[in-house]
Design an enzyme around this catalytic site. Structure first.
Site, mmCIF file in Angstrom:
data_model
loop_
_atom_site.group_PDB
_atom_site.id
_atom_site.type_symbol
_atom_site.label_atom_id
_atom_site.label_comp_id
_atom_site.label_asym_id
_atom_site.label_seq_id
_atom_site.Cartn_x
_atom_site.Cartn_y
_atom_site.Cartn_z
ATOM 1 N N LYS A 67 21.697 -39.005 -25.465
ATOM 2 C CA LYS A 67 20.519 -39.881 -25.271
ATOM 3 C C LYS A 67 20.581 -41.097 -26.189
ATOM 4 C CE LYS A 67 17.811 -36.054 -23.485
ATOM 5 N NZ LYS A 67 17.106 -34.838 -23.756
ATOM 6 N N TYR A 243 13.035 -34.010 -31.765
ATOM 7 C CA TYR A 243 11.898 -33.461 -31.017
ATOM 8 C C TYR A 243 10.745 -33.086 -31.940
ATOM 9 C CZ TYR A 243 16.124 -32.987 -28.372
ATOM 10 O OH TYR A 243 17.332 -33.230 -27.828
HETATM 11 N N1 GLN Z 1 20.802 -30.448 -20.827
HETATM 12 C C1 GLN Z 1 19.646 -30.208 -21.637
HETATM 13 C C2 GLN Z 1 18.398 -30.511 -20.826
HETATM 14 O O1 GLN Z 1 18.443 -31.420 -20.018
HETATM 15 C C3 GLN Z 1 19.675 -31.068 -22.867
HETATM 16 C C4 GLN Z 1 18.579 -30.735 -23.827
HETATM 17 C C5 GLN Z 1 18.917 -30.952 -25.269
HETATM 18 O O2 GLN Z 1 20.069 -31.051 -25.679
HETATM 19 N N2 GLN Z 1 17.888 -30.929 -26.087
HETATM 20 O O3 GLN Z 1 17.390 -29.896 -21.018
#
Ligand code: GLN
Length: 307
Positions: A67, A243
């Site tokens: 991301k 998060y």
């Molecule tokens: N592939 C996971 C999702 O889309 C990625 C989430 C993560 O790494 N926090 O939920």
């Protein structure tokens, strides 16, 4: 400063504990079968010195760390309005895949580092590159890391096969008119970005522009993003990159970080270095348990912090 002895010491202290606590992500077989005893760490300074220890050279699924790079790619090519009209910049205080805020906030994700926000960024990237979006992402990652980077096709396929929540998030945003492109195309890109396979060392290299005011990790004179954009990405990492644990990360580590459920975490010491850790067992917030401890230890030992 020679960081190699410190990384060796971190591996020596923490690797024996790998897999004792926490649990690897289980939502897809490709992650569920990863040996939780892996532990790797690597760094690259702004000047180009590198250190790596343990499994720092072993590739893993970078998941949500991607991301960071898709946001960077979008920031390079889009106006601020085009990007930020659809995505906020506030911590969510909720799990990364939560649906709850999207309804009351009319399909505008809180920030680009939760799933909904990254899906909104993916929509923008599909708008930029169309059918070539995935190959453009690979070219960008390879350019940053200085060597070829690929997708793990098994991970990409199982992300799609089990991506019910991500479909829900994307459909929800679409219903609010907040996605320009069709849900399947946008999610195909998103599932592939999650499936990027990289080592801690490759991640430390690729993220190098974040400790160099936006300058390319190794190409003198090339800006990946502007200095102001690099600062802003670091600000978002600090406030939203881990998060609903972002407050604790700032409190205990004091560095901008971005994590993924593959067990990786990238951390930035602005003007000094980028650091990446990998330990697959996660805590309840989806952040690598020992990776977090390793970053804490690194920050304590070096005294490096943005505060
Ligand atoms: N592939 C996971 C999702 O889309 C990625 C989430 C993560 O790494 N926090 O939920």
């Amino acid at each position: 400063m020679d960081f190699q002895p410190l990384l060796d010491e971190i591996v020596h202290r923490l690797a024996p504990e790998a897999g004792r606590e926490g649990a690897v992500a289980r939502y897809i077989p490709a992650l569920a079968r990863i040996d939780p005893r892996h532990f790797g760490i690597a760094l690259r300074t702004g000047a180009g010195e590198e250190a790596t220890a343990g499994d720092g050279g072993v590739r893993f699924s970078i998941q949500s760390i991607s991301k960071l790079f898709t946001l960077t790619l979008a920031m390079r090519h889009l106006s601020e309005d085009a990007l930020w009209s659809r995505i906020g910049r506030e911590p969510s205080g909720n799990p990364f895949n939560s649906l709850v805020q999207l309804e009351s906030e009319h399909g505008k994700p809180r920030n680009p580092f939760i799933n909904a926000g990254a899906i909104a960024v993916a929509d923008r990237i599909v708008g930029l590159y169309g059918r070539d979006a995935k190959s453009e992402l690979l070219a960008f990652m390879s350019h940053l890391a200085g060597e070829p980077i690929g997708f793990d096709p098994e991970v990409a396929a199982s992300e799609a096969a089990t991506g019910y929540r991500n479909y829900a998030l994307a459909n929800f945003m679409k219903s609010f008119g907040k996605l320009d492109h069709d849900v399947d195309t946008v999610l195909d890109f998103y599932f592939h970005q999650c499936a990027l396979s990289m080592s801690a060392l490759q991640l430390a290299r690729a993220a190098g522009y974040l400790c160099r005011d936006g300058a390319h990790p190794c190409n003198p004179g090339e800006q990946v993003v502007t200095e102001r954009q690099a600062r802003r990405i670091n600000a978002l990492m600090l406030t939203c990159g881990t998060y609903d644990a972002a407050g604790d990360f700032a409190f205990h580590i004091g560095l901008p970080c971005k994590s993924g459920v593959g067990g990786g975490i990238v951390a930035v010491v602005p003007d000094r270095l980028t650091l990446a850790v990998w330990s697959p067992a996660l805590d309840a917030t989806g952040n690598s348990l020992l990776g977090t401890r390793a970053l804490e230890l690194f920050a304590q030992r070096t005294g490096l912090s943005i505060f």
